[in-house]
Design an enzyme around this catalytic site. Sequence first.
Site, PDB file in Angstrom:
ATOM      1  N   GLU A 194     -10.141   7.275   2.609  1.00 16.26           N
ATOM      2  CA  GLU A 194      -9.704   5.875   2.507  1.00 16.26           C
ATOM      3  C   GLU A 194     -10.580   4.938   3.343  1.00 16.26           C
ATOM      4  O   GLU A 194     -10.735   5.126   4.554  1.00 16.26           O
ATOM      5  CB  GLU A 194      -8.252   5.726   2.983  1.00 16.26           C
ATOM      6  CG  GLU A 194      -7.747   4.313   2.737  1.00 16.26           C
ATOM      7  CD  GLU A 194      -6.537   3.895   3.554  1.00 16.26           C
ATOM      8  OE1 GLU A 194      -5.857   2.960   3.123  1.00 16.26           O
ATOM      9  OE2 GLU A 194      -6.274   4.472   4.631  1.00 16.26           O
ATOM     10  N   SER A 217       0.807  -1.226   0.000  1.00 14.53           N
ATOM     11  CA  SER A 217       0.000   0.000   0.000  1.00 14.53           C
ATOM     12  C   SER A 217       0.837   1.272   0.000  1.00 14.53           C
ATOM     13  O   SER A 217       0.293   2.343  -0.272  1.00 14.53           O
ATOM     14  CB  SER A 217      -0.927   0.028   1.220  1.00 14.53           C
ATOM     15  OG  SER A 217      -1.845  -1.021   1.156  1.00 14.53           O
ATOM     16  N   ASP A 274      -5.861   0.359  -4.145  1.00  9.94           N
ATOM     17  CA  ASP A 274      -4.413   0.336  -4.319  1.00  9.94           C
ATOM     18  C   ASP A 274      -3.935  -0.990  -4.894  1.00  9.94           C
ATOM     19  O   ASP A 274      -3.022  -1.052  -5.691  1.00  9.94           O
ATOM     20  CB  ASP A 274      -3.690   0.684  -3.003  1.00  9.94           C
ATOM     21  CG  ASP A 274      -4.257  -0.032  -1.797  1.00  9.94           C
ATOM     22  OD1 ASP A 274      -5.199  -0.852  -1.935  1.00  9.94           O
ATOM     23  OD2 ASP A 274      -3.750   0.216  -0.682  1.00  9.94           O
ATOM     24  N   HIS A 275      -4.599  -2.072  -4.476  1.00 11.76           N
ATOM     25  CA  HIS A 275      -4.213  -3.421  -4.936  1.00 11.76           C
ATOM     26  C   HIS A 275      -5.362  -4.356  -4.608  1.00 11.76           C
ATOM     27  O   HIS A 275      -6.291  -3.979  -3.884  1.00 11.76           O
ATOM     28  CB  HIS A 275      -2.933  -3.891  -4.220  1.00 11.76           C
ATOM     29  CG  HIS A 275      -3.079  -3.843  -2.728  1.00 11.76           C
ATOM     30  ND1 HIS A 275      -3.845  -4.764  -2.029  1.00 11.76           N
ATOM     31  CD2 HIS A 275      -2.628  -2.951  -1.812  1.00 11.76           C
ATOM     32  CE1 HIS A 275      -3.824  -4.446  -0.751  1.00 11.76           C
ATOM     33  NE2 HIS A 275      -3.110  -3.338  -0.574  1.00 11.76           N
TER      34      HIS A 275
HETATM   35 ZN   LIG Z   1      -2.587  -4.961   2.944  1.00  9.27          ZN
END
Ligand SMILES: [Zn+2]
Length: 500
Positions: free
Chosen positions: A328, A109, A374-375
């Site tokens: 977030e 992250s 982010d992923h």
């Molecule tokens: Zn993570």
Amino acid sequence: MEQIFSSLCMLIFVQCLQHGAAQPADVWYEQARQTLDHAISLENLNTNTAKNIILFLGDGMGVTTVTSTRIKKGQEKNETGEEYILNMDKFPHVALSKTYNTNYQVPDSAGTATAFLCGAKTKRGMIGQDDTGTRSDCEASLGSDIPSILEIAQQAGKSVGIVTTTRLTHATPASAYAHIPDRYWEADSDIPLEEQNKGCDDIALQFIQNPGIQVALGGGRSKFTPTTLDDPENPITKGDRDDGRNLIKEWLESKPEGTAEFVWNEADFDLVDPAETDFLLGLFAASHMSYENSRLDDNAGEPHIASMTNKAIKILAKNPEGFFLLVEGGRIDHAHHANVASNALYDGIAFDDAIEMAKNMTSSTDTMIVVTADHSHTNVVNGYQSRGNPILGKADKDIGADGLPYTTILYTNGPGGITVDQNYRTSGNRGDITDTDTEADVYIQQALVQQVSSEHAGEDVLIFADGPMAHLIHGIHEQHYISHVMQYAACIGNYTAACP
Ligand SMILES: [Zn+2]
Ligand SMILES: *[C@@H]1O[C@H](CO)[C@@H](O)[C@H](O)[C@H]1NC(C)=O
Ligand SMILES: *[C@@H]1O[C@H](CO)[C@@H](O)[C@H](O)[C@H]1NC(C)=O
Ligand SMILES: *[C@@H]1O[C@H](CO)[C@@H](O)[C@H](O)[C@H]1NC(C)=O
């Protein structure tokens, strides 16, 4: 147009296509025709300049998490779920983001947040510094700082703020204001002795060194307070700082008299009047905030992410030059690391509620909203269950070749792994969940490979965009492009002269 589109969808598509009712071709044709009309209307591109930019970041919110959050949110409303439309689903422009770090195929992250906030990919673990820096090496990384869109927006005269459900010093929010070669250097005591006094201030200290951040809401009190100070919520918990500094106090004292407020519980947060408050710091937990699902266990109370988003926008929108806000949903990722899908989905639903809040409070004529992750994570949605089968439930049509039932959501790695011994050797046997309530809040889904904490996944993640220049989110993008699109849309940074 969007409003009409979504309400018609709600009426015709969602209600007509519930499991059990007939779903003749005409209903699907009508849904497709409406979608087509909407797509054709998008030919009139929104080329306005974005006065405001809001970036919603679902940490670890891969495509499968979006799908299963959608189904869960629909099922919470007693719908079958698959046909449900999330607030992010309504965004007119969607693309994919390639998430790898400069040195890792599957990213973390910090490297990813630096990419989408600062506009350049970097190494795993690095915050606000480019690939010329070295992880965990203070001296070798001096000079590799790169500005974030928060800092660029601030320079352009906009108000800026951060909302998160993690510690304010955690990787994603940190990348908006800090420049440091290790994401874990959150307080001075987190920096190894041999790296101290070499010119790297810890992340919490860097936060208060930026005097212009007007709103910061999240968790992480202990990174700001000294080891001698009791936490207000739980006196057994002490601060993390060895330098004796109380950064919360210093932050308050640095602001003009009567303009700033610090709050640490929901009741005080609710009392904050945005019209009278120009600077708001809210730290609602010593470490991360609670999962949405376990809010009731938290004595002092914590605001929902949608309420934090609401108050942040009200404070920031007072600036006629506009604002940049990062929101977030940070614990979707933590829930997945623990293989507890229910926590991930309820935090995903709360994140989507916050998007609705922001959409309602702003206009797409002057506000660009980008939603992305982010992923990804290693959760899958698998099996041939019936339409409307509970997303946290078991496949209702079949069992594994081992003769045992399985859940719709499974993980490829993590604490739910099928191994039994401490050396991570597999027993070869999958647990029998016949009598287990897999929809319970704390249920840990099964995983193939045992890990103490599940790892991230490396496939592309979604980018949803609405408002000025949203059409520039249009294909398979490298993740760092997101920062550039937002700067271009707002006509700031190096794009001041380039935009129309
Ligand atoms: Zn993570
Ligand atoms: C869903 O159905 C259950 C059981 O019939 C009911 O208790 C609940 O109130 C319903 N929820 C909604 C959001 O309609
Ligand atoms: C957003 O606006 C819609 C339509 O007016 C309303 O139904 C919904 O409750 C609002 N949501 C929030 C979070 O304010
Ligand atoms: C912006 O322009 C400066 C000066 O030309 C350059 O050094 C910098 O790398 C550019 N940054 C970006 C994000 O393009």
